[in-house]
Design a protein around this motif. Structure first.
Motif, PDB file in Angstrom:
ATOM      1  N   LEU A  22       0.731  -1.267  -0.017  1.00  0.00           N
ATOM      2  CA  LEU A  22       0.233  -0.078   0.084  1.00  0.00           C
ATOM      3  C   LEU A  22       0.847   1.498  -0.063  1.00  0.00           C
ATOM      4  O   LEU A  22       0.573   2.317  -0.534  1.00  0.00           O
ATOM      5  CB  LEU A  22      -0.956   0.054   1.172  1.00  0.00           C
ATOM      6  N   ARG A  23       2.165   1.247   0.526  1.00  0.00           N
ATOM      7  CA  ARG A  23       2.899   2.264   0.688  1.00  0.00           C
ATOM      8  C   ARG A  23       4.110   2.458  -0.560  1.00  0.00           C
ATOM      9  O   ARG A  23       4.791   3.307  -0.333  1.00  0.00           O
ATOM     10  CB  ARG A  23       3.618   2.413   2.010  1.00  0.00           C
ATOM     11  N   SER A  24       3.903   1.539  -1.344  1.00  0.00           N
ATOM     12  CA  SER A  24       4.856   1.572  -2.458  1.00  0.00           C
ATOM     13  C   SER A  24       4.578   2.607  -3.419  1.00  0.00           C
ATOM     14  O   SER A  24       3.533   3.178  -3.472  1.00  0.00           O
ATOM     15  CB  SER A  24       4.930   0.234  -3.259  1.00  0.00           C
ATOM     16  N   ASN A  25       5.664   3.054  -4.140  1.00  0.00           N
ATOM     17  CA  ASN A  25       5.522   3.889  -5.268  1.00  0.00           C
ATOM     18  C   ASN A  25       5.066   3.449  -6.690  1.00  0.00           C
ATOM     19  O   ASN A  25       5.748   3.258  -7.571  1.00  0.00           O
ATOM     20  CB  ASN A  25       7.085   4.694  -5.606  1.00  0.00           C
ATOM     21  N   SER A  26       3.840   2.756  -6.662  1.00  0.00           N
ATOM     22  CA  SER A  26       3.307   2.346  -7.832  1.00  0.00           C
ATOM     23  C   SER A  26       1.812   3.031  -8.106  1.00  0.00           C
ATOM     24  O   SER A  26       1.459   3.649  -7.038  1.00  0.00           O
ATOM     25  CB  SER A  26       2.803   0.791  -7.695  1.00  0.00           C
ATOM     26  N   SER A  27       1.157   2.790  -9.352  1.00  0.00           N
ATOM     27  CA  SER A  27      -0.091   3.118  -9.204  1.00  0.00           C
ATOM     28  C   SER A  27      -1.150   2.360  -8.157  1.00  0.00           C
ATOM     29  O   SER A  27      -0.936   1.364  -7.681  1.00  0.00           O
ATOM     30  CB  SER A  27      -0.480   2.769 -10.719  1.00  0.00           C
ATOM     31  N   LEU A  28      -2.095   3.058  -7.902  1.00  0.00           N
ATOM     32  CA  LEU A  28      -3.238   2.602  -7.299  1.00  0.00           C
ATOM     33  C   LEU A  28      -3.871   0.924  -7.460  1.00  0.00           C
ATOM     34  O   LEU A  28      -3.663   0.372  -6.767  1.00  0.00           O
ATOM     35  CB  LEU A  28      -4.558   3.564  -7.175  1.00  0.00           C
ATOM     36  N   SER A  29      -3.864   0.941  -8.680  1.00  0.00           N
ATOM     37  CA  SER A  29      -4.356  -0.521  -9.027  1.00  0.00           C
ATOM     38  C   SER A  29      -3.173  -1.575  -8.859  1.00  0.00           C
ATOM     39  O   SER A  29      -3.411  -2.597  -8.253  1.00  0.00           O
ATOM     40  CB  SER A  29      -4.702  -0.630 -10.486  1.00  0.00           C
ATOM     41  N   VAL A  30      -2.059  -1.190  -8.985  1.00  0.00           N
ATOM     42  CA  VAL A  30      -0.817  -2.144  -8.702  1.00  0.00           C
ATOM     43  C   VAL A  30      -0.725  -2.330  -7.499  1.00  0.00           C
ATOM     44  O   VAL A  30      -0.633  -3.629  -6.759  1.00  0.00           O
ATOM     45  CB  VAL A  30       0.521  -1.665  -9.390  1.00  0.00           C
ATOM     46  N   ARG A  31      -0.877  -1.261  -6.507  1.00  0.00           N
ATOM     47  CA  ARG A  31      -0.770  -1.442  -5.006  1.00  0.00           C
ATOM     48  C   ARG A  31      -1.859  -2.296  -4.420  1.00  0.00           C
ATOM     49  O   ARG A  31      -1.671  -3.088  -3.709  1.00  0.00           O
ATOM     50  CB  ARG A  31      -0.716  -0.019  -4.410  1.00  0.00           C
TER      51      ARG A  31
END
Length: 81
Positions: A22-31
């Motif tokens: 959830l805290r990663s630097n990715s798009s919302l869908s990927v997270r």
């Protein structure tokens, strides 16, 4: 003091990975996909640990019957896939 079994340790690790997703630097869908993936694994591992605790409480013929039912369920699941 409670003992941590390997499945409980793995469940805790997947819980941590889900929160990290959830805290990663990715798009919302990927997270969200990563979070859901790790939470599903966590839930399965926790359910497996509960089943093992229940099985350990059985004795005699009940243990053998439960093992046969589990084996049949595993075969049915393998056939379905």
């Amino acid at each position: 003091m409670t003992t941590l079994t390997p499945s409980k340790i793995r469940a805790a690790a997947h819980r941590a990975m889900a929160l990290a997703a959830l805290r990663s630097n990715s798009s919302l869908s990927v997270r969200l996909n990563r979070y859901n993936h790790h939470r599903a694994i966590q839930r399965a591992l926790e359910a497996q640990a509960d089943a093992c605790d229940w099985l350990e409480s059985l004795d005699g013929d009940a243990w053998a019957d439960a093992c046969e039912e589990i084996a049949a369920a595993q075969k049915a699941k393998a056939v379905a896939q």
